[in-house]
Design a protein around this motif. Structure first.
Motif, PDB file in Angstrom:
ATOM      1  N   LEU A 151       0.855  -1.186   0.000  1.00  0.00           N
ATOM      2  CA  LEU A 151       0.000   0.000   0.000  1.00  0.00           C
ATOM      3  C   LEU A 151       0.886   1.229   0.000  1.00  0.00           C
ATOM      4  CD1 LEU A 151      -2.745  -1.015   2.604  1.00  0.00           C
ATOM      5  CD2 LEU A 151      -2.776  -1.292   0.118  1.00  0.00           C
ATOM      6  N   VAL A 152       0.731   2.060  -0.998  1.00  0.00           N
ATOM      7  CA  VAL A 152       1.500   3.296  -1.129  1.00  0.00           C
ATOM      8  C   VAL A 152       0.523   4.455  -1.152  1.00  0.00           C
ATOM      9  CG1 VAL A 152       3.081   4.621  -2.570  1.00  0.00           C
ATOM     10  CG2 VAL A 152       3.351   2.140  -2.389  1.00  0.00           C
ATOM     11  N   ARG A 153       0.752   5.419  -0.265  1.00  0.00           N
ATOM     12  CA  ARG A 153      -0.173   6.554  -0.154  1.00  0.00           C
ATOM     13  C   ARG A 153       0.541   7.836  -0.545  1.00  0.00           C
ATOM     14  NH1 ARG A 153      -3.253   8.410   5.373  1.00  0.00           N
ATOM     15  NH2 ARG A 153      -1.323   9.577   5.723  1.00  0.00           N
ATOM     16  N   ALA A 154      -0.122   8.658  -1.315  1.00  0.00           N
ATOM     17  CA  ALA A 154       0.432   9.949  -1.721  1.00  0.00           C
ATOM     18  C   ALA A 154      -0.499  11.066  -1.285  1.00  0.00           C
ATOM     19  CB  ALA A 154       0.631   9.997  -3.231  1.00  0.00           C
ATOM     20  N   SER A 155       0.103  12.167  -0.857  1.00  0.00           N
ATOM     21  CA  SER A 155      -0.642  13.355  -0.477  1.00  0.00           C
ATOM     22  C   SER A 155      -0.519  14.380  -1.604  1.00  0.00           C
ATOM     23  CB  SER A 155      -0.085  13.930   0.834  1.00  0.00           C
ATOM     24  OG  SER A 155      -0.753  15.132   1.182  1.00  0.00           O
ATOM     25  N   VAL A 156      -1.658  14.911  -2.007  1.00  0.00           N
ATOM     26  CA  VAL A 156      -1.721  15.841  -3.129  1.00  0.00           C
ATOM     27  C   VAL A 156      -2.439  17.107  -2.672  1.00  0.00           C
ATOM     28  CG1 VAL A 156      -2.639  16.184  -5.446  1.00  0.00           C
ATOM     29  CG2 VAL A 156      -1.767  13.944  -4.777  1.00  0.00           C
ATOM     30  N   GLY A 157      -1.911  18.253  -3.063  1.00  0.00           N
ATOM     31  CA  GLY A 157      -2.581  19.510  -2.751  1.00  0.00           C
ATOM     32  C   GLY A 157      -1.772  20.391  -1.827  1.00  0.00           C
ATOM     33  N   ARG A 158      -1.472  21.580  -2.297  1.00  0.00           N
ATOM     34  CA  ARG A 158      -0.805  22.595  -1.483  1.00  0.00           C
ATOM     35  C   ARG A 158      -1.719  23.813  -1.381  1.00  0.00           C
ATOM     36  NH1 ARG A 158       3.425  20.494  -4.667  1.00  0.00           N
ATOM     37  NH2 ARG A 158       5.202  19.681  -3.459  1.00  0.00           N
ATOM     38  N   TYR A 159      -1.509  24.589  -0.338  1.00  0.00           N
ATOM     39  CA  TYR A 159      -2.313  25.791  -0.143  1.00  0.00           C
ATOM     40  C   TYR A 159      -2.184  26.707  -1.365  1.00  0.00           C
ATOM     41  CZ  TYR A 159      -3.986  30.203   1.789  1.00  0.00           C
ATOM     42  OH  TYR A 159      -4.672  31.371   1.995  1.00  0.00           O
ATOM     43  N   GLY A 160      -3.315  27.175  -1.859  1.00  0.00           N
ATOM     44  CA  GLY A 160      -3.318  28.056  -3.014  1.00  0.00           C
ATOM     45  C   GLY A 160      -3.316  27.330  -4.343  1.00  0.00           C
TER      46      GLY A 160
END
Length: 470
Positions: free
Chosen positions: A359-368
């Motif tokens: 299981l590999v998890r990625a975080s996507v999304g930066r402020y703005g």
């Protein structure tokens, strides 16, 4: 004050549940506590799910074992209170990496959220500015001053240290940028040291020395079986009446306390309480505060807090070739959609699968950069798979399952002066309405320990306002 007390907690995340546990432990016998949760699910950003037949966290994955002063963190204290201490597990692999110039390099040791205490140790990922961290004969920060993390570190160590090390470390936690985030709110130990020390190196070393860590001592922990177990146990131990899908739409002062308007506009329910604890994000809290005539200023201050949106994409991959790392962080300068990735079944050995499925998890999304999230789940998962393959330098196998968890407006962005603004709001509440308290990540910081402590502290304030504990 009438007995028994009636306390309403608005918000069924870990902050509100921790407050209920503290009230159960400290308020007089017979105190009636009700938790109102707008959604149908308790726990907020703590949510354990299942993917490809195994457990996985769709929100927060762990908690810090120690607090900034070096003692046991509030999360560990709560876990112990709930009888779950024997189920704490720690990462099997602790080494993480940074993406630098398209490749992976180990995260240097000896830093404080990326701010180095030894410049020689970070040259593998960033070349520090030469001779900029001079002693000017005075502390780095005035007693009541606050600056952005980026401003302080750029001036002392140069752009490369911020862009390649500090910014991705902070971005992994807050989804924000170092140049916008308050030093006092995000790195309080360093801020305290900077009000005494004359150089940034000296401040980092002083902060580290104030809370020394034994070699090999685990930094993070989680619960076998998932963090939803913490949520479930806290809901039981708090002994509160839990009202799911119960939106609190209005808050009105009464002669003896508060009246809550709960439920749909066409068929509202009016509930009286002696005290109210708001454990919800800043914007819904501001809407409730705005309905109280003498709290308009406090409401405006609270409502001005902005949030970042993120998505967590988890892929179940059959026997992929993964490095022996817990995961990696991505500086924004690399131009990737992914800002962080966790090799879940590598990092957490107790989750390793005998069939080799990872299981590999990625975080996507930066402020703005919320526009980057305005795509379908399929497109987001495909982009993550493509970028992970690029970073690892080898095509990853096609996932046998995937999950996309979107957390809209989930991570507070603390700009300089945040702590002073929160202190002013709380002072206004104590002066005008001491039986109304604020708690949660929007005010006191992100992370399970901070939220637990915030809820418990607000519960103590309510107890004091109502006349003291049993």
């Amino acid at each position: 004050m009438r007995q028994p007390w009636r306390v309403a907690i608005v918000g069924g995340g870990i902050t509100g549940l921790a407050a209920a546990v503290r009230l159960a432990d400290r308020a007089p016998a017979g105190t009636e506590v009700t938790v109102y949760e707008q959604s149908g699910v308790l726990g907020g950003k703590l949510r354990t799910g299942e993917l490809a037949g195994g457990p996985v966290e769709f929100g927060a994955e762990s908690f810090l074992m120690r607090d900034p002063a070096g003692g046991e963190s509030a999360a560990v204290t709560l876990v112990r209170r709930l009888g779950l201490a024997g189920d704490i597990v720690h990462p099997s692999v602790g080494q993480a990496a940074l993406v630098v110039d398209g490749g992976l390099r180990p995260v240097p040791g000896g830093t404080l959220v990326g701010v180095p205490g030894d410049l020689a140790k970070v040259t593998t990922v960033a070349e520090p500015a030469a001779d900029a961290d001079r002693d000017a004969g005075r502390p780095l920060l005035a007693p009541d001053a606050d600056v952005s993390v980026g401003a302080l570190v750029r001036a002392r160590f140069g752009d490369a240290v911020v862009d390649r090390l500090v910014d991705p470390m902070l971005g992994g936690v807050y989804a924000g940028r170092a140049d916008d985030l308050s030093l006092a709110a995000t790195m309080p130990a360093l801020a305290r040291a900077a009000r005494v020390e004359h150089t940034l190196l000296g401040a980092v070393r002083a902060a580290q020395a104030a809370a020394p860590r034994a070699p090999g001592e685990p930094v993070f922990g989680t619960l076998a079986g998932g963090l939803s177990r913490l949520v479930e146990a806290a809901a039981v131990a708090g002994g509160a009446t839990i009202r799911r899908t119960a939106a609190v739409r209005e808050l009105t002062p009464t002669a003896t306390g508060w009246r809550l308007t709960v439920g749909p506009t066409r068929d509202p329910e009016l509930v009286d309480a002696d005290a109210v604890l708001l454990a919800v994000p800043a914007r819904p809290a501001a809407r409730l505060l705005a309905g109280v005539a003498d709290l308009a200023g406090a409401a405006a201050t609270v409502g001005a807090l902005d949030y970042a949106s993120v998505a967590l994409v988890t892929l179940a991959l059959p026997r992929p070739e993964l490095p022996a790392l817990s995961g990696f962080l991505v500086p924004a300068t690399e131009g990737l959609l992914v800002k962080a990735s966790t090799f879940f079944t590598t990092k957490w050995g107790h989750l390793a699968r005998p069939d080799g499925l990872a299981l590999v998890r990625a975080s996507v999304g930066r402020y703005g950069e919320e526009a980057s999230l305005q795509v379908t789940d399929d497109d987001l998962a495909e982009a993550v798979h493509r970028e992970l393959s690029k970073v690892l330098g080898t095509p990853l196998p096609a996932p046998v399952a995937r999950h996309v968890q979107r957390w809209g407006g989930s991570l507070p962005q603390y700009t300089p002066g945040h702590l002073d603004r929160v202190a002013a709001v709380r002072a206004a509440l104590r002066g005008a309405h001491p039986t109304l308290a604020l708690a949660g990540a929007g005010y006191d910081g992100v992370g399970i320990p901070v939220c637990v402590r915030s809820g418990a502290t607000a519960a103590e304030e309510i107890i004091t306002a109502l006349g003291g504990s049993a």
